[in-house]
Design an enzyme around this catalytic site. Structure first.
Site, PDB file in Angstrom:
ATOM      1  N   HIS A  77       0.821  -1.213   0.000  1.00 37.06           N
ATOM      2  CA  HIS A  77       0.000   0.000   0.000  1.00 37.06           C
ATOM      3  C   HIS A  77       0.856   1.265   0.000  1.00 37.06           C
ATOM      4  CE1 HIS A  77      -3.638  -2.287   0.312  1.00 37.06           C
ATOM      5  NE2 HIS A  77      -3.214  -2.909   1.403  1.00 37.06           N
ATOM      6  N   HIS A  79       5.898   8.717 -36.228  1.00 38.30           N
ATOM      7  CA  HIS A  79       6.781   8.666 -35.043  1.00 38.30           C
ATOM      8  C   HIS A  79       5.993   9.005 -33.782  1.00 38.30           C
ATOM      9  CE1 HIS A  79      10.304   9.544 -32.475  1.00 38.30           C
ATOM     10  NE2 HIS A  79      11.004   8.896 -33.366  1.00 38.30           N
TER      11      HIS A  79
END
Length: 438
Positions: free
Chosen positions: A265, A344
């Site tokens: 956590h 790209h």
């Protein structure tokens, strides 16, 4: 191009009653629909005025064995399983009402919350669902040895390696998170605890509602449970369940691939906090004060009188200031309309590093051609050294191009340049070039 999705909420309210893991109290939890833009909120129906707490990373207070959120003196602990169920089913807006400060634990999985969400039903709403698309890798490491990385992806994926003390029960699982996969493959995985940790937890007043019916206990190389493991890698799957719940505190659906080693956590919420900060930077608009409108500013027409470059290779939109004769700052607004984004890359547009280098050279040429009186001539690259590309540049970024002329002798010059986005260096280089008559 990925399609935008509508916000979602619950079709109706639905309730369940059970025992909280840490407090051992009986608690009734009800999921309620909420209007668009509400997000996920906890409501403490047992307190005066029924205060609410936003399930956001900013409200995380403690992360020991569970995630606790609080605002002022009002808190809710162990929020991860109910949040995981809501996030796993794409429920953006909901009120989670309880008559105690902790949700029921059930059998230690998120199965009871999946059933509750399905009983309530999920419906679309007006408005686009909030999404955080990861556009550059994020990585963090903790002193305890946890590694958390998230990289760009068009889907929400999690790959998790779980490793216990002394390497016991090392497991790996990787999956995409969709409602169907979450329901069948992740939500049933139960929480677990190592036998040697049970007494310290009890001494701290935790797990008062714990039993072999609500958690798996690992003792040595043995598994103590009321039923056999539901999956061979159930522990890794439960860690993925916790990651989904903790990252739900970001308040946005995620497009990215989370790669976790020894998560918990603490690391999970730290990753959510880091992602939240990155999103805030992406939302930062360029302050108008740093784009002056007069004096030493050169607009694109002025630049085309100095530089020979034209579409699609003029990579400076404006010069926003000179510092003496040797320093200059230009800007380039990067949009999806740039022709190089077609290839790209398809589906993951990133400005090529060589074009950032070219943008630095063009700003350097503005200095050189301006002080040499050679406007309209061409500055040719002769070399580029110490070139570094530090962060991706994507559509929507504003590239600030800072260049300083180091040497200028005859028709040869040396300069150093830096490209920056949101005050962070994305690329830098040392350059040498010369003026060639045309």
């Amino acid at each position: 191009m990925s399609q935008s999705l509508p916000q979602q909420t619950l079709a109706k309210s639905a309730s369940l009653t059970g025992t909280a893991l840490h407090t051992g109290e009986k608690v009734t939890l009800t999921l309620h629909p909420a209007p668009p833009g509400t997000g996920r909120k906890f409501r403490r129906g047992d307190l005066p005025d029924e205060p609410t707490i936003d399930a956001r990373i900013e409200n995380v207070k403690t992360v020991e064995r569970a995630t606790t959120i609080a605002e002022g003196n009002v808190k809710v602990q162990t929020v991860e399983h109910v949040l995981a169920a809501l996030a796993g089913f794409g429920v953006d807006n909901a009120i989670i009402e309880m008559d105690a400060n902790e949700p029921p634990i059930g059998d230690g999985s998120a199965g009871l919350y999946v059933d509750l969400v399905k009983r309530a039903g999920v419906v679309a709403q007006e408005g686009q669902a909030p999404v955080f698309g990861v556009h550059e890798p994020i990585h963090l490491e903790t002193k305890s040895g946890s590694l958390m990385t998230v990289v760009p992806d068009e889907k929400f994926r999690i790959s998790c390696t779980q490793q216990g003390p002394d390497g016991r029960f090392t497991q790996f699982h990787t999956t995409e998170i969709t409602p169907e996969i979450f329901e069948k493959q992740i939500a049933p995985a139960r929480t677990f605890v190592y036998y040697e940790d049970v007494k310290p937890l009890m001494d701290k007043g935790l797990i008062k509602g714990g039993s072999l019916e609500s958690a798996i206990v690992i003792r040595g190389d043995s598994v103590l449970s009321k039923e056999p493991l539901r999956f061979p890698d159930e522990f890794a799957r439960h860690k993925i369940l916790d990651i989904v719940g903790d990252l739900a505190l970001l308040g946005r659906r995620i497009k990215g691939h989370v790669i976790a080693v020894k998560p918990g956590h603490g690391p999970n919420t730290e990753l959510a906090r880091t992602m939240s900060k990155q999103f805030a930077k992406l939302m930062t608009m360029v302050p108008p004060s740093i784009v002056p409108k007069g004096g030493s500013v050169l607009d694109v027409n002025d630049l085309m009188r100095i530089l020979p470059h034209r579409y699609p290779f003029l990579l400076v939109d404006r010069v926003v200031g000179f510092d003496g004769d040797t320093k200059c700052t230009g800007i380039k607004s990067v949009t999806i309309n740039e022709p190089f984004f077609q290839g790209h890359f398809p589906g993951h547009p990133v400005m090529p590093g060589v074009l950032q280098l070219e943008a630095m050279a063009q700003v350097a040429s503005v200095i050189l051609l301006r002080i040499s009186g050679s406007a309209g001539q061409i500055g040719y690259f002769m070399s580029a050294d110490e070139v570094k590309f530090r962060k991706p540049v994507v559509p929507g970024d504003t590239l600030f191009i800072h260049v300083e002329m180091l040497k200028f002798r005859g028709r040869i010059a040396k300069a150093v340049g830096r490209c920056m986005v949101n005050d962070e260096v994305v690329s830098e280089a040392h350059m040498m070039f010369g003026i060639v008559e045309t």
